[in-house]
Design a protein around this motif. Structure first.
Motif, short mmCIF file in Angstrom:
data_model
loop_
_atom_site.label_atom_id
_atom_site.label_comp_id
_atom_site.label_asym_id
_atom_site.label_seq_id
_atom_site.Cartn_x
_atom_site.Cartn_y
_atom_site.Cartn_z
N PRO A 168 -2.57 2.63 16.95
CA PRO A 168 -2.62 2.74 15.59
C PRO A 168 -1.55 3.57 15.38
CG PRO A 168 -4.82 2.96 16.56
CD PRO A 168 -4.10 2.98 17.64
N ILE A 169 -0.88 3.57 14.02
CA ILE A 169 -0.03 4.45 13.54
C ILE A 169 -0.10 4.74 12.19
CG2 ILE A 169 1.73 3.85 15.24
CD1 ILE A 169 3.21 2.19 12.97
N GLN A 170 0.44 5.85 11.70
CA GLN A 170 0.11 6.30 10.41
C GLN A 170 1.45 6.06 9.47
OE1 GLN A 170 -1.62 10.10 10.06
NE2 GLN A 170 -3.55 9.27 10.75
N GLY A 171 1.55 5.92 8.39
CA GLY A 171 2.51 5.74 7.50
C GLY A 171 2.30 5.93 5.87
N ARG A 172 3.30 5.78 5.16
CA ARG A 172 2.85 6.09 3.68
C ARG A 172 3.06 4.65 3.06
NH1 ARG A 172 5.98 11.75 2.52
NH2 ARG A 172 4.37 13.01 3.47
N MET A 173 4.03 3.74 3.28
CA MET A 173 4.33 2.52 2.72
C MET A 173 3.88 1.62 3.60
SD MET A 173 7.31 3.59 0.17
CE MET A 173 8.54 3.22 1.33
N PHE A 174 3.11 0.58 3.22
CA PHE A 174 2.86 -0.56 4.04
C PHE A 174 3.03 -1.93 3.10
CE2 PHE A 174 0.33 -4.04 5.13
CZ PHE A 174 0.49 -4.43 6.30
N SER A 175 3.77 -2.91 3.71
CA SER A 175 4.05 -4.00 2.91
C SER A 175 3.74 -5.34 3.78
CB SER A 175 5.31 -4.08 2.35
OG SER A 175 6.43 -3.87 3.56
N ALA A 176 3.38 -6.41 3.39
CA ALA A 176 3.32 -7.68 4.15
C ALA A 176 3.12 -8.68 3.22
CB ALA A 176 1.94 -7.62 5.15
N VAL B 236 0.99 -1.05 0.02
CA VAL B 236 -0.20 0.20 -0.15
C VAL B 236 0.90 1.41 0.02
CG1 VAL B 236 -1.86 1.14 1.21
CG2 VAL B 236 -1.76 -1.34 1.47
N VAL B 237 0.66 2.02 -1.00
CA VAL B 237 1.41 3.25 -0.83
C VAL B 237 0.53 4.39 -0.98
CG1 VAL B 237 3.20 4.77 -2.55
CG2 VAL B 237 3.32 2.14 -2.34
N CYS B 238 0.75 5.57 -0.23
CA CYS B 238 -0.06 6.65 0.09
C CYS B 238 0.51 7.84 -0.14
CB CYS B 238 -0.83 6.42 1.46
SG CYS B 238 -1.83 5.01 1.76
N PRO B 239 0.29 9.00 -0.84
CA PRO B 239 0.83 10.20 -0.78
C PRO B 239 1.02 11.02 0.34
CG PRO B 239 -1.27 10.43 -1.72
CD PRO B 239 -1.11 8.85 -1.17
N GLN B 240 0.15 10.69 1.50
CA GLN B 240 0.08 11.34 2.61
C GLN B 240 0.14 10.35 3.88
OE1 GLN B 240 0.37 14.68 3.17
NE2 GLN B 240 0.32 14.78 0.89
N PRO B 241 0.72 10.51 5.18
CA PRO B 241 0.53 9.54 6.14
C PRO B 241 -0.76 8.93 6.40
CG PRO B 241 2.04 11.18 6.74
CD PRO B 241 1.58 11.69 5.46
N GLY C 14 -15.31 -26.08 -0.41
CA GLY C 14 -14.05 -25.58 0.43
C GLY C 14 -14.15 -24.11 0.69
N ASN C 15 -12.98 -23.61 1.18
CA ASN C 15 -12.54 -22.50 1.70
C ASN C 15 -10.88 -22.18 1.76
OD1 ASN C 15 -11.48 -22.93 4.61
ND2 ASN C 15 -13.08 -24.36 4.48
N PHE C 16 -10.77 -21.07 1.98
CA PHE C 16 -9.23 -20.51 2.33
C PHE C 16 -9.15 -19.42 3.21
CE2 PHE C 16 -11.24 -17.67 -1.10
CZ PHE C 16 -10.54 -16.42 -0.56
N THR C 17 -8.14 -19.39 3.90
CA THR C 17 -7.86 -18.53 5.06
C THR C 17 -6.69 -17.75 4.37
OG1 THR C 17 -6.00 -20.16 6.06
CG2 THR C 17 -8.49 -20.13 6.74
N LEU C 18 -6.55 -16.42 4.88
CA LEU C 18 -5.51 -15.25 4.88
C LEU C 18 -4.82 -14.89 6.00
CD1 LEU C 18 -7.85 -13.27 2.12
CD2 LEU C 18 -5.93 -14.76 1.52
N SER C 19 -3.60 -14.88 6.12
CA SER C 19 -2.89 -14.25 6.86
C SER C 19 -1.87 -13.48 6.55
CB SER C 19 -1.96 -15.36 7.83
OG SER C 19 -2.90 -16.26 8.42
N LEU C 20 -1.62 -11.99 7.03
CA LEU C 20 -0.47 -11.21 6.85
C LEU C 20 0.46 -11.39 7.66
CD1 LEU C 20 -2.61 -7.84 6.31
CD2 LEU C 20 -1.94 -9.93 4.23
N ARG C 21 1.72 -11.56 6.88
CA ARG C 21 2.96 -11.98 7.66
C ARG C 21 4.07 -10.76 7.52
NH1 ARG C 21 0.94 -15.71 10.69
NH2 ARG C 21 0.53 -17.41 9.66
N GLN C 22 4.92 -10.59 8.32
CA GLN C 22 6.01 -9.44 8.36
C GLN C 22 5.36 -8.28 7.79
OE1 GLN C 22 8.87 -11.33 5.58
NE2 GLN C 22 9.36 -13.13 7.09
N PRO C 23 4.63 -7.73 8.56
CA PRO C 23 4.09 -6.52 8.21
C PRO C 23 4.91 -5.19 8.55
CG PRO C 23 2.93 -7.24 10.08
CD PRO C 23 3.81 -8.25 9.63
N ARG C 24 5.16 -4.58 7.74
CA ARG C 24 5.94 -3.30 7.77
C ARG C 24 5.56 -2.01 7.38
NH1 ARG C 24 10.80 -5.18 9.10
NH2 ARG C 24 12.10 -3.53 8.69
N LEU C 25 5.45 -0.89 8.05
CA LEU C 25 5.00 0.34 7.68
C LEU C 25 6.22 1.29 7.77
CD1 LEU C 25 2.60 2.17 7.10
CD2 LEU C 25 2.48 2.59 9.57
#
Length: 170
Positions: free
Chosen positions: A129-137, A55-60, A83-94
């Motif tokens: 909660p924190i704000q930032g411009r670039m999130f990855s996971a 996720v890339v944002c121009p403002q925090p 059937g079904n599927f599950t989702l997990s977010l690993r190694q999140p970085r902001l």
């Protein structure tokens, strides 16, 4: 079998939400090549797949993510009638720093990274909660089919759909 995942841009923040691939394709599956997840359980595990989410944002911006897709109960997303599927977010970085992800129902760290139907994961540091411009996971996908889904006479398409969204953090 395929799981189609899309990333949709946030409206108010004008952020760009993207995935490394928009589709997870398990290819043709044959009953003999699949294993039962747990003995006595009528479910087959198709293995884990991993995508990269950014996720890339121009403002925090407060990073609050959800996966909008049909649920298969409170813990997983649906693959149609089978059937079904599950989702997990690993190694999140902001903005390059490791962050925690939190959702209201989480009872453990493992559950905190799971995306559940109707729930939102919020990036936090030190509990706030924190704000930032670039999130990855990394998005970890685990897919399960009932054993009965393998008893078909002809090729059958099994498909799940949904999209990642950046939403307002409350």
């Amino acid at each position: 079998m395929a799981i189609l995942m899309l990333a949709s841009p946030a409206k108010a923040e004008q952020c760009n939400v993207s995935l490394s691939q928009d589709r997870v394709d398990y290819g043709r599956l044959h009953r003999g090549g699949l294993q039962v997840e747990q003995p006595g359980k009528a479910e087959l595990a198709l293995g884990k797949r991993t995508l990269n989410l950014s996720v890339v944002c121009p403002q925090p911006t407060a990073m609050a993510l959800r996966f909008d897709g049909p649920g298969a109960g409170p813990e997983a997303f649906s693959l149609g009638l089978q059937g079904n599927f599950t989702l997990s977010l690993r190694q999140p970085r902001l903005d390059g720093q490791a962050v925690e992800l939190f959702q209201g129902r989480a009872r453990s760290l493992e559950q905190a990274s799971r995306l559940l139907p109707g729930q939102t994961l919020v990036a936090r540091q030190g509990g706030a909660p924190i704000q930032g411009r670039m999130f990855s996971a990394q998005v970890e996908i685990e897919t399960y089919l009932p054993v009965t889904a393998t008893r078909v006479r002809e090729e059958t398409l099994i498909e799940g759909r949904g999209r990642f969204e950046l939403v307002s953090a409350h």
